[in-house]
Design a protein around this motif. Structure first.
Motif, PDB file in Angstrom:
ATOM      1  N   SER A  46       0.826  -1.210   0.000  1.00  0.00           N
ATOM      2  CA  SER A  46       0.000   0.000   0.000  1.00  0.00           C
ATOM      3  C   SER A  46       0.859   1.258   0.000  1.00  0.00           C
ATOM      4  CB  SER A  46      -0.940  -0.005   1.209  1.00  0.00           C
ATOM      5  OG  SER A  46      -0.217   0.240   2.383  1.00  0.00           O
ATOM      6  N   PHE A  47       2.134   1.110   0.392  1.00  0.00           N
ATOM      7  CA  PHE A  47       3.033   2.270   0.389  1.00  0.00           C
ATOM      8  C   PHE A  47       3.916   2.299  -0.864  1.00  0.00           C
ATOM      9  CE2 PHE A  47       2.232   1.670   4.967  1.00  0.00           C
ATOM     10  CZ  PHE A  47       1.705   2.912   5.231  1.00  0.00           C
ATOM     11  N   ALA A  48       3.778   1.283  -1.737  1.00  0.00           N
ATOM     12  CA  ALA A  48       4.631   1.207  -2.922  1.00  0.00           C
ATOM     13  C   ALA A  48       4.057   2.066  -4.046  1.00  0.00           C
ATOM     14  CB  ALA A  48       4.761  -0.240  -3.372  1.00  0.00           C
ATOM     15  N   THR A  49       4.810   2.148  -5.123  1.00  0.00           N
ATOM     16  CA  THR A  49       4.373   2.935  -6.279  1.00  0.00           C
ATOM     17  C   THR A  49       3.965   1.985  -7.397  1.00  0.00           C
ATOM     18  OG1 THR A  49       6.182   4.374  -5.659  1.00  0.00           O
ATOM     19  CG2 THR A  49       5.009   4.902  -7.708  1.00  0.00           C
ATOM     20  N   PHE A 106       8.750   4.064  -1.824  1.00  0.00           N
ATOM     21  CA  PHE A 106       7.600   4.062  -0.914  1.00  0.00           C
ATOM     22  C   PHE A 106       7.083   5.474  -0.675  1.00  0.00           C
ATOM     23  CE2 PHE A 106       9.744   0.083   0.070  1.00  0.00           C
ATOM     24  CZ  PHE A 106       8.672  -0.786  -0.043  1.00  0.00           C
ATOM     25  N   ASN A 107       5.772   5.608  -0.684  1.00  0.00           N
ATOM     26  CA  ASN A 107       5.154   6.909  -0.411  1.00  0.00           C
ATOM     27  C   ASN A 107       3.708   6.709   0.020  1.00  0.00           C
ATOM     28  OD1 ASN A 107       3.508   6.616  -2.839  1.00  0.00           O
ATOM     29  ND2 ASN A 107       5.497   6.836  -3.884  1.00  0.00           N
ATOM     30  N   LEU A 108       3.061   7.818   0.308  1.00  0.00           N
ATOM     31  CA  LEU A 108       1.680   7.771   0.787  1.00  0.00           C
ATOM     32  C   LEU A 108       0.685   8.043  -0.334  1.00  0.00           C
ATOM     33  CD1 LEU A 108       2.113   9.643   4.182  1.00  0.00           C
ATOM     34  CD2 LEU A 108       1.476   7.250   3.865  1.00  0.00           C
ATOM     35  N   ASP A 109       1.167   8.018  -1.603  1.00  0.00           N
ATOM     36  CA  ASP A 109       0.307   8.381  -2.731  1.00  0.00           C
ATOM     37  C   ASP A 109      -1.025   7.639  -2.736  1.00  0.00           C
ATOM     38  OD1 ASP A 109       2.343   9.962  -3.364  1.00  0.00           O
ATOM     39  OD2 ASP A 109       2.910   8.977  -5.261  1.00  0.00           O
TER      40      ASP A 109
END
Lengths: 375, 272, 307
Positions: free
Chosen positions: C63-66, C78-81
């Motif tokens: 869920s934090f991957a792109t 990893f991000n919160l997108d």
């Protein structure tokens, strides 16, 4: 009855002088840290071979834990536990020569009576035929012949109790442990079983160690009784010793009914009661010790004010009847003396008159019937 | 404690009527489905006279029977493994204290309460990642592994309830009567919890045979179980053939449920 | 009698000798017991760690991957997108719709189940058990098939439509509407409401209700002030048990719902199987899971037991 029991422990009759169970300095703690509970606190106890021994106390006093430690269902935290001289402290239950009649019997519900009774022998490797044969003998002994094929659920409470007895005895335990064995039975059956258990024990000559919270049961059946409270062993003795010479306030109060009158030990054999009057009551306590004088309700006489016989003048108090209850065989009075309330039990026949609430009376007692206890 | 007494008068009538309506609601659709599986019509919802041809079509459809066979094989494997693991976990939780017990307890409950879809997504990503690393193909193995993962919990809960209802003095009594710990388990505990084990096993089998969502996510290589295959048929377009297949599945799961209820009602002669 | 009990006749193996118990022995014994417990739990423990706990973490990690160009996930960035994406008009609509349908389902279940569970609790023991069995059977019967049965009933020219025509309502179309989805969900999850409700009503001491009547409460007041508050744990448990799976429903909207009735569960599935936006689907799953966990914790806090 107690006389007969004491005679039974006589050395001549019992081949060995080694204690059946010897407990030395045994302590059992549960939990750790703040949640630590001392269930049994450094007790010493000897149970003779062939003795009917009761452990008595309110629930949570440690009596069941002590029994479970003898059975091996709990290991002591520390201390020595010997069965006929052999240390067993670290042995699991299946390695100990003792068997238990459990509270509510713990009969195996999926097995027949015969399978239940032969279970112990089978587990010891006895072949099926021999085990069944011996089990049948025990089933006869407890008068359950013909019920071998039944399941425990098809038996009455009393019959289940007998199966539990047979199941334990078939193994010829050196000591039989009984955990509230009569607790689940109704009063009449319980009284029958008390006598039966007692005679069974006498015939078999094996030690019975018996846990109960019912003092009447303990007094009726046992040769000796251990009173426990808060994990400590307060007193061990015959029924008479416990009743007439209780070791402390708790035992005095727990065994039978009693009036505990607060007092302080004075010089000589005198004690000073709460109202300042001095009473002759010999004890070993040092002067100034706060004590209580135990007076059994039936040891107190009651009469109209001023009717105290001359020889009891020093051991009397004046009061007013607050309640009077007719019990059939006796009359139960509560008498208000200026600073306390005394319970008095007078025989219904031969009493010097009957009293109503509000009557002014005197009460007195025989000098030999008082007993001084401390905490 | 006394229970609530039965209401009187019109309240009672209204309550009884409501209850019958609820049962009607439960069972009428099932009945309709059974009736329409015998309907000689191309439209699954229209009655066109009696026929059993849909059932013979089912029997001769190799894809359907193949899927049924797959379902059964997976159910058997999942049941056997989950019964062993679930029973062991129930015993450990109910009769022992050990490090990590609370975590384990929670971990056992999670598969029961987590929505199907989330569990399916989890396992999809997990197997995709694992296949990436270790190189295996999805199919029988991944489906069976996934089914076991949720069946263990159900078996464990059923067996645990049975163990909790059993007097633990019985084991002590056995050991007092010279049984070793293993003998006490073998001769006393095991026979008494057997109804729970059977019930749990049948439940696991039911769940495995019923599952659509998770199986659909972890399958691969043309591997399909009966529910997944039926689900794809329904989405393509409905024929009464599906009615017949559904009735077979329905009857199978009802039989299993009835058996598992029966097993759990078997009593070790009342005393426990 | 004594012959039965000759003590020196014991012919079984002699008992071994023990030693004096010490705190060390006691501690070792407890430690051994703990090891044994852990050992028995270990197979299932490891299994669930590998095939449940790790997959669960995998979802969270994804869920934090792109999202990468091939419909996979880039596990190096990893991000919160994905979580930011959740704040989108379409998603909000789906979440609101799912929540709305799930709440509606829960309310209908509650209203239908309460009198049923109450009635069941007032019956004799035998009647209760029979009633319970007939609730348990649909509870464990194939969910897909049970939803499909409604597809048959609600279908074009199907039985329901015939009945409606016969009664003069004209042709009705329920299939592929939100009503059909709610109907399917209620049908599917009704036992989840009945069972905990029954469990909590059955536990209530009937004398309390009699006492309230004795103290001049009428039927409604007695319900309002005694029965309802005492059955509240069951109400809460049942509501959670119905609400959560309704929110995550996938099969029901797929079979009975139409294009405009996508719910959270089916939308998550689309993200994985069709749209191939794994991180976004994983983020939605994670949110659903956290929500589910919170609800479960509330359930157990309220003393719920039935599952």
């Amino acid at each position: 009855m107690t006389e007969a029991g004491v005679a039974h422990v006589d050395v001549e009759e019992v081949a060995t002088t080694v204690d059946a169970v010897a407990i030395r300095g045994v302590t059992k703690r549960f939990g750790s840290g703040d949640g630590e509970v001392v269930a049994v606190d450094d007790i010493d106890l000897s149970i003779a071979d062939g003795e009917f021994f009761a452990m008595l106390g309110p629930s949570g006093c440690g009596k069941t834990t002590t029994l479970r430690m003898i059975a091996g269902l709990e290991f002591p935290t520390s201390g020595s536990l010997k069965i006929f001289g052999d240390e067993v402290g670290t042995l699991p239950p299946n390695k100990r020569p003792v068997n238990t009649v459990f509270q509510n019997y713990a009969l195996f519900p999926h097995m027949t009576v015969l399978d239940n009774v032969s279970f112990g022998l089978r587990m010891q490797g006895v072949d099926k035929a021999t085990a069944s044969g011996r089990a049948s003998e025990l089933i006869d002994l407890v008068q359950l012949s013909g019920m071998e094929k039944r399941k425990p659920s098809q038996l009455s409470g009393g019959q289940q109790q007998r199966v539990a007895l047979a199941r334990a005895l078939v193994n010829r335990p050196k000591v039989l442990l009984l955990d509230e064995p009569l607790g689940a039975l109704d009063l009449k059956l319980r009284q029958e079983m008390q006598l039966e258990l007692k005679s069974l024990q006498r015939d078999l000559g094996v030690s019975f160690v018996f846990v109960t919270h019912d003092q009447e049961e303990a007094l009726t059946m046992s040769d000796r009784i251990a009173v426990m409270h808060d994990g400590r062993l307060l007193q061990v003795g015959s029924a008479e010793e416990l009743y007439e010479r209780p070791a402390n306030r708790f035992v005095a109060d727990f065994i039978g009914q009693t009036n505990l009158i607060e007092a302080t030990v004075a010089d000589g054999d005198m004690i000073v009661l709460g109202n300042g009057s001095k009473v002759l009551a010999p004890s070993d306590y040092a002067a100034g010790t706060p004590v209580a004088m135990s007076l059994r309700p039936e040891a107190i006489s009651i009469g109209t004010r001023g009717s105290v016989p001359a020889e009891h003048q020093a051991d009397s108090l004046d009061g007013v009847v607050s309640t009077a209850v007719y019990l059939g065989h006796a009359l139960d009075y509560h008498v208000s003396v200026d600073w306390i309330d005394l319970e008095v039990r007078a025989p219904a026949v031969g009493s010097r008159g009957r009293f109503q609430p509000g009557d002014e009376v005197s009460v007195w007692w025989d000098r030999s019937s008082n007993w001084v206890v401390a905490d | 404690m006394s229970g609530i007494t039965e209401p009187r008068g019109w309240t009672k009538g209204a309550l009884a009527a409501t209850s019958w309506l609820v049962y009607f609601f439960f069972y009428a659709p099932i009945l309709v489905l059974i009736i329409f599986s015998f309907s000689d019509s191309r439209n699954a919802s229209v009655w066109g006279g009696f026929t059993t041809s849909w059932y013979s079509d089912f029997a001769s459809d190799s894809e359907l029977t193949g899927a049924l066979w797959n379902s059964l094989r997976i159910a058997v494997v999942a049941t056997l493994v989950s019964v062993v693991l679930g029973t062991m976990s129930a015993i450990a939780l109910e009769r022992f204290r050990f490090r990590g017990q609370r975590v384990f307890d929670a971990l056992l409950y999670l598969p029961v309460i987590i929505p199907d879809v989330t569990m399916a997504v989890m396992l999809l990503l997990f197997f995709a990642q694992a296949a990436n690393w270790f190189g295996f193909s999805k199919g029988f193995g991944t489906i069976a592994l996934s089914h076991i993962a949720f069946c263990i919990s159900f078996v464990s809960i059923v067996v645990r309830a049975r163990l909790a209802g059993m007097d633990d003095k019985l084991e002590e009594a056995a050991m007092d009567l010279y049984a070793s710990r293993w003998q006490a388990f073998r001769h006393v505990t095991l026979p008494l919890i057997m109804p729970g084990i059977l019930g749990g096993g049948l439940l696991a089998m039911t769940l495995s045979l019923d599952d659509v969502v998770i199986t659909q996510f972890v399958t691969g290589g043309g591997w399909s179980t009966l529910p997944v295959y039926v689900f794809s048929l329904i989405r393509k377009g409905v024929t009464p053939l599906i009615n017949a297949v559904s009735v077979v599945m329905l009857v199978a799961s009802m039989v299993l449920v009835a058996l598992s209820l029966l097993a759990q009602r078997l009593r070790g002669d009342d005393a426990i | 009698m004594a012959a039965v009990f000759e003590r020196d006749e014991i012919d079984v193996e002699p008992f071994i000798h023990g030693e004096e118990a010490t705190p060390e022995f006691e501690a070792a014994n407890i430690a051994q017991d703990r090891r044994r417990g852990l050992l028995i739990a270990l197979p299932a423990y490891l299994y669930l760690l590998v095939f449940f706990a790790i997959p669960l973490l995998t979802v969270v990690v994804y869920s934090f991957a792109t999202r990468d160009r091939f419909g996979g996930a880039d596990l190096t960035s990893f991000n919160l997108d994905s979580y930011v994406e959740l704040n989108d008009q379409l998603i909000r609509t789906i979440i609101l719709r799912s929540a709305g349908l799930a709440i509606l389902t829960t309310l209908i279940c509650l209203v239908v189940s309460y009198p049923f569970a109450y009635y069941m609790a007032t019956r004799s023991e035998t009647a209760r058990n029979v009633m319970l069995v007939f609730v348990m059977i649909p509870f464990w019967t194939n969910f897909l098939v049970r939803n499909y049965a409604w597809y048959v009933i609600l279908g074009t020219d199907g039985p329901l439509s015939r009945v409606a025509e016969f009664l003069g309502f004209g042709p009705t179309r329920v299939l592929f509407t939100q009503s059909a989805v709610v109907l399917g969900l209620v049908y599917g999850f009704l036992p989840f409401m009945i069972l905990p409700l029954y469990a909590s009503i059955e536990r209530i001491d009937g004398r309390l209700i009699e006492a309230s009547r004795d103290l001049y409460a009428n039927g409604l007041q007695s319900f309002r002030h005694v029965l309802w508050p005492l059955s509240l744990p069951g109400v809460i448990a049942g509501s959670i048990l119905v609400f959560i799976p309704s929110l995550g429903a996938y099969v029901t909207p797929q079979i009975l719902g139409g294009t405009g009735t996508s719910m959270l569960g089916s939308y998550i599935v689309t993200q994985f199987l069709t749209a191939r936006n794994l991180p976004f689907g994983a983020a939605m799953s994670t949110v659903l899971m956290v929500f589910m966990l919170a609800a479960t914790i509330i359930y157990f806090r309220k003393g719920g037991r039935t599952l």
